[in-house]
Design a protein around this motif. Structure first.
Motif, PDB file in Angstrom:
ATOM      1  N   TYR A  92      13.274  82.319  43.173  1.00  0.00           N
ATOM      2  CA  TYR A  92      14.631  82.222  43.240  1.00  0.00           C
ATOM      3  C   TYR A  92      15.095  80.729  43.644  1.00  0.00           C
ATOM      4  O   TYR A  92      16.082  80.255  43.049  1.00  0.00           O
ATOM      5  CB  TYR A  92      15.184  83.406  44.342  1.00  0.00           C
ATOM      6  CG  TYR A  92      15.252  84.667  43.640  1.00  0.00           C
ATOM      7  CD1 TYR A  92      15.612  85.077  42.298  1.00  0.00           C
ATOM      8  CD2 TYR A  92      14.641  85.691  44.273  1.00  0.00           C
ATOM      9  CE1 TYR A  92      15.475  86.261  41.918  1.00  0.00           C
ATOM     10  CE2 TYR A  92      14.613  87.011  43.952  1.00  0.00           C
ATOM     11  CZ  TYR A  92      14.977  87.266  42.723  1.00  0.00           C
ATOM     12  OH  TYR A  92      14.872  88.566  42.068  1.00  0.00           O
ATOM     13  N   ILE A  93      14.372  80.266  44.584  1.00  0.00           N
ATOM     14  CA  ILE A  93      14.611  79.093  45.221  1.00  0.00           C
ATOM     15  C   ILE A  93      14.642  78.125  44.059  1.00  0.00           C
ATOM     16  O   ILE A  93      15.531  77.088  44.002  1.00  0.00           O
ATOM     17  CB  ILE A  93      13.796  78.605  46.370  1.00  0.00           C
ATOM     18  CG1 ILE A  93      14.115  79.696  47.525  1.00  0.00           C
ATOM     19  CG2 ILE A  93      14.311  77.120  46.846  1.00  0.00           C
ATOM     20  CD1 ILE A  93      13.252  79.210  48.719  1.00  0.00           C
ATOM     21  N   GLN A  95      14.911  78.318  40.905  1.00  0.00           N
ATOM     22  CA  GLN A  95      15.848  78.530  39.774  1.00  0.00           C
ATOM     23  C   GLN A  95      17.365  77.925  40.518  1.00  0.00           C
ATOM     24  O   GLN A  95      18.099  77.662  39.696  1.00  0.00           O
ATOM     25  CB  GLN A  95      16.206  79.987  39.712  1.00  0.00           C
ATOM     26  CG  GLN A  95      15.228  80.612  38.645  1.00  0.00           C
ATOM     27  CD  GLN A  95      15.511  82.039  38.355  1.00  0.00           C
ATOM     28  OE1 GLN A  95      16.459  82.290  37.691  1.00  0.00           O
ATOM     29  NE2 GLN A  95      14.726  82.854  38.611  1.00  0.00           N
ATOM     30  N   ALA A  96      17.276  77.825  41.686  1.00  0.00           N
ATOM     31  CA  ALA A  96      18.539  77.569  42.440  1.00  0.00           C
ATOM     32  C   ALA A  96      18.681  75.920  42.491  1.00  0.00           C
ATOM     33  O   ALA A  96      19.793  75.454  42.303  1.00  0.00           O
ATOM     34  CB  ALA A  96      18.834  78.047  43.717  1.00  0.00           C
ATOM     35  N   ILE A  97      17.548  75.458  42.511  1.00  0.00           N
ATOM     36  CA  ILE A  97      17.492  74.022  42.554  1.00  0.00           C
ATOM     37  C   ILE A  97      17.653  73.383  41.251  1.00  0.00           C
ATOM     38  O   ILE A  97      18.548  72.720  41.089  1.00  0.00           O
ATOM     39  CB  ILE A  97      16.159  73.405  43.128  1.00  0.00           C
ATOM     40  CG1 ILE A  97      15.801  73.906  44.883  1.00  0.00           C
ATOM     41  CG2 ILE A  97      15.909  71.956  43.074  1.00  0.00           C
ATOM     42  CD1 ILE A  97      14.591  73.727  45.422  1.00  0.00           C
ATOM     43  N   SER A  98      16.786  73.837  40.348  1.00  0.00           N
ATOM     44  CA  SER A  98      16.905  73.404  38.908  1.00  0.00           C
ATOM     45  C   SER A  98      16.470  74.027  37.843  1.00  0.00           C
ATOM     46  O   SER A  98      15.239  74.591  37.745  1.00  0.00           O
ATOM     47  CB  SER A  98      16.013  71.772  38.777  1.00  0.00           C
ATOM     48  OG  SER A  98      15.890  71.561  37.731  1.00  0.00           O
ATOM     49  N   LEU A  99      17.298  74.406  36.856  1.00  0.00           N
ATOM     50  CA  LEU A  99      16.834  75.386  35.673  1.00  0.00           C
ATOM     51  C   LEU A  99      15.730  74.658  34.731  1.00  0.00           C
ATOM     52  O   LEU A  99      14.810  75.422  34.242  1.00  0.00           O
ATOM     53  CB  LEU A  99      18.038  75.814  35.161  1.00  0.00           C
ATOM     54  CG  LEU A  99      18.629  76.963  35.606  1.00  0.00           C
ATOM     55  CD1 LEU A  99      19.663  77.702  34.418  1.00  0.00           C
ATOM     56  CD2 LEU A  99      17.534  78.319  35.855  1.00  0.00           C
ATOM     57  N   ASP A 100      15.928  73.190  34.730  1.00  0.00           N
ATOM     58  CA  ASP A 100      15.053  72.542  34.005  1.00  0.00           C
ATOM     59  C   ASP A 100      13.669  72.693  34.474  1.00  0.00           C
ATOM     60  O   ASP A 100      12.788  72.814  33.766  1.00  0.00           O
ATOM     61  CB  ASP A 100      15.368  71.214  33.934  1.00  0.00           C
ATOM     62  CG  ASP A 100      16.992  70.918  32.976  1.00  0.00           C
ATOM     63  OD1 ASP A 100      17.012  71.872  32.141  1.00  0.00           O
ATOM     64  OD2 ASP A 100      17.583  70.034  33.345  1.00  0.00           O
TER      65      ASP A 100
ATOM     66  N   ARG B  42      24.227  79.861  43.327  1.00  0.00           N
ATOM     67  CA  ARG B  42      23.748  78.576  42.798  1.00  0.00           C
ATOM     68  C   ARG B  42      22.985  78.910  41.381  1.00  0.00           C
ATOM     69  O   ARG B  42      23.361  77.850  40.555  1.00  0.00           O
ATOM     70  CB  ARG B  42      22.547  77.974  43.791  1.00  0.00           C
ATOM     71  CG  ARG B  42      23.161  77.332  44.962  1.00  0.00           C
ATOM     72  CD  ARG B  42      23.896  76.150  44.471  1.00  0.00           C
ATOM     73  NE  ARG B  42      23.221  75.030  43.851  1.00  0.00           N
ATOM     74  CZ  ARG B  42      22.375  74.103  44.497  1.00  0.00           C
ATOM     75  NH1 ARG B  42      22.329  74.368  45.845  1.00  0.00           N
ATOM     76  NH2 ARG B  42      21.811  73.289  43.795  1.00  0.00           N
ATOM     77  N   ILE B  43      22.100  79.790  41.343  1.00  0.00           N
ATOM     78  CA  ILE B  43      21.575  80.284  39.935  1.00  0.00           C
ATOM     79  C   ILE B  43      22.459  80.416  38.927  1.00  0.00           C
ATOM     80  O   ILE B  43      22.674  79.749  37.807  1.00  0.00           O
ATOM     81  CB  ILE B  43      20.555  81.252  40.038  1.00  0.00           C
ATOM     82  CG1 ILE B  43      19.617  81.056  41.006  1.00  0.00           C
ATOM     83  CG2 ILE B  43      19.962  81.680  38.711  1.00  0.00           C
ATOM     84  CD1 ILE B  43      18.501  82.144  41.269  1.00  0.00           C
ATOM     85  N   ASN B  46      24.185  77.316  37.880  1.00  0.00           N
ATOM     86  CA  ASN B  46      23.329  76.149  37.150  1.00  0.00           C
ATOM     87  C   ASN B  46      23.145  76.728  35.830  1.00  0.00           C
ATOM     88  O   ASN B  46      23.112  75.937  34.847  1.00  0.00           O
ATOM     89  CB  ASN B  46      21.685  76.419  37.756  1.00  0.00           C
ATOM     90  CG  ASN B  46      21.520  75.572  38.982  1.00  0.00           C
ATOM     91  OD1 ASN B  46      22.274  74.617  39.028  1.00  0.00           O
ATOM     92  ND2 ASN B  46      20.436  75.672  39.882  1.00  0.00           N
TER      93      ASN B  46
END
Lengths: 217, 224
Positions: A92-93, A95-100, B42-43, B46
């Motif tokens: 989850y973390i 995904q929250a930081i960067s989807l790329d 946040r998700i 994004n």
């Protein structure tokens, strides 16, 4: 606690062991699946290393805290539940930081759960040591793992794409060795690093032996 | 809690194992749900941003977008809910409709290649595409986003046939160097399967979507 025979002192070795003498990748050859799969760029290597370190520290802490509560018969099941929890959290973390980044790492985030370093450390170290010592050891192992991933990732990205952290190094005329970012490249580079580390270790052993014979004389 | 901790040698009772496993499972569940709740906003953000970026990439010049749902009965704003194919109408700074973006996907070499493509109703063509998700081989399959010759396939002809029920010419991927019509995609040699996946995905999506969308295109042109 005082009656325990185990040594509870934390030395520099507790941390350094994972980086050099018992490096999970170069010495123990554990967790090869992410090592070969996600090290096609430096960024992926760092992300995977940090994620694994987080899971390693988290699960070591919890296993160590609960080591006197967990019955022996169900310990493995318990460790797996604990490790899976931290893997889900890290999933989850990211995904929250960067989807790329999440897409680049693909299924290998979830597969941290079967990384044998983590279960191995839980069983062999955290379940027998105090929390603080387990955390320090976990941090050392995680750092060692991250360094190993970086060793592979930087070589593969440099040769396979001609870049380092996305910045062009060799200029436009460089023809990338595509094989380096494909799975075979992972094996080539890992083999080369193992060759180097084993050579260093043998050399050290040889020198020590020589020194001993000199002293004996 | 009536007795002290059992001796190390004594086997743990079943109830104790259940207690410990249950307790740890509850703790795990709590931690996972907590993280899920904390990271969800946040998700979501994004994901929205990734779609927005892709929409504006496939429809250059667009600055705002609205989401719509398309089904057999016509087009309605996505905010009304219900089922249907989601499309994104994109507008330029003056509020004129630049085009419509929709998702497409087809099986590539490794897995489904999910793309977002832009459709321009003015030229009845597909302006370009962006990859939403792909696990194609780096250095080979991922050329679809970088190879200049492949990108030169766009704009791609997507006119409807006279009866308006299907495309006049089905979008097909052809072997590298044998492209003859503006509705054909010239494959990348070395990434033929991924190129074919792009063509197949575009064709499946356009054949299903455009005949339903086109009669209602004026509905999308008005921006509130």
């Amino acid at each position: 606690m005082a009656g325990r025979k185990r040594d509870d002192t934390i030395t520099a070795d507790t941390f350094l062991e994972g980086i050099w003498r018992e490096n999970p990748v170069f010495v123990m050859l554990l967790g090869m699946c992410p090592v070969l799969a996600v090290t096609n760029s430096v960024m992926n290597a760092i992300a995977m290393g940090v994620a694994t370190t987080f899971v390693l520290i988290g699960s070591s802490t919890l296993v160590s805290l609960l080591r006197n509560v967990i019955p022996k018969q169900v310990r493995i099941a318990t460790y797996i539940v604990i490790i899976a929890t931290f893997v889900t959290i890290v999933d989850y973390i990211i995904q929250a930081i960067s989807l790329d980044l999440y897409n680049a790492l693909g299924a290998f985030i979830q597969l941290i759960v079967v990384n044998c370093i983590i279960l191995g450390r839980a069983e062999a170290f955290a379940s027998k040591n105090r929390p603080l010592k387990s955390v320090v050891s976990g941090l050392g192992m995680g750092t060692g793992f991250t360094i190993a991933l970086l060793c592979l990732g930087s070589v593969r990205e440099l040769l396979g794409s001609g870049t380092l952290l996305g910045f062009s190094v060799f200029g436009a005329q460089f023809e990338p060795w595509v094989v380096m970012i494909l799975p075979p490249g992972g094996f080539f580079v890992l083999g080369a690093w193992l060759l180097l580390f084993n050579w260093l270790r043998e050399r050290k052993a040889r020198l020590e032996l020589k020194e001993e014979t000199v002293h004996a004389r | 809690m009536s007795s002290t901790a059992p001796l190390p040698a004594a086997p743990a009772s079943s109830s104790r194992m259940i207690q410990v496993l249950g307790g740890i499972a509850m703790l795990s569940g709590f931690l996972v749900v907590l993280t899920y709740q904390l990271t969800l906003p946040r998700i979501e953000e994004n994901r929205q941003r990734a779609i927005e970026r892709a929409v504006f990439q496939v429809l250059p010049g667009a600055t705002t977008r609205r989401d719509f749902l398309v089904d057999d009965n016509g087009v309605r704003p996505a905010s009304e809910g219900g089922s249907g194919t989601k499309v994104y109408a994109a507008y330029d700074a003056d509020g004129r409709l630049k085009g419509i973006a929709a998702e497409a996907g087809a099986r590539g070499y490794q897995d489904i290649v999910r793309i977002l493509y832009g459709y321009d109703p003015a030229c009845e063509c597909i302006t370009g595409f962006a990859v939403l998700q792909s696990t194609e081989t780096p250095g080979l399959g991922d050329k679809i986003t970088k190879d200049a010759k492949f990108l030169a396939n766009f704009p791609l002809d997507a006119r409807l046939a006279a009866d308006g029920r299907q495309l006049a010419n089905a979008i097909v991927t052809v072997k590298h160097g044998s492209k003859t019509g503006p509705w054909q995609i010239d494959a990348i040699s070395g990434a033929t399967i991924t190129s074919a996946a792009v063509g197949k995905g575009l064709n499946n999506s356009a054949q299903a979507l455009l005949p339903r969308l086109h009669p209602h295109i004026d509905q999308l042109k008005v921006q509130p």
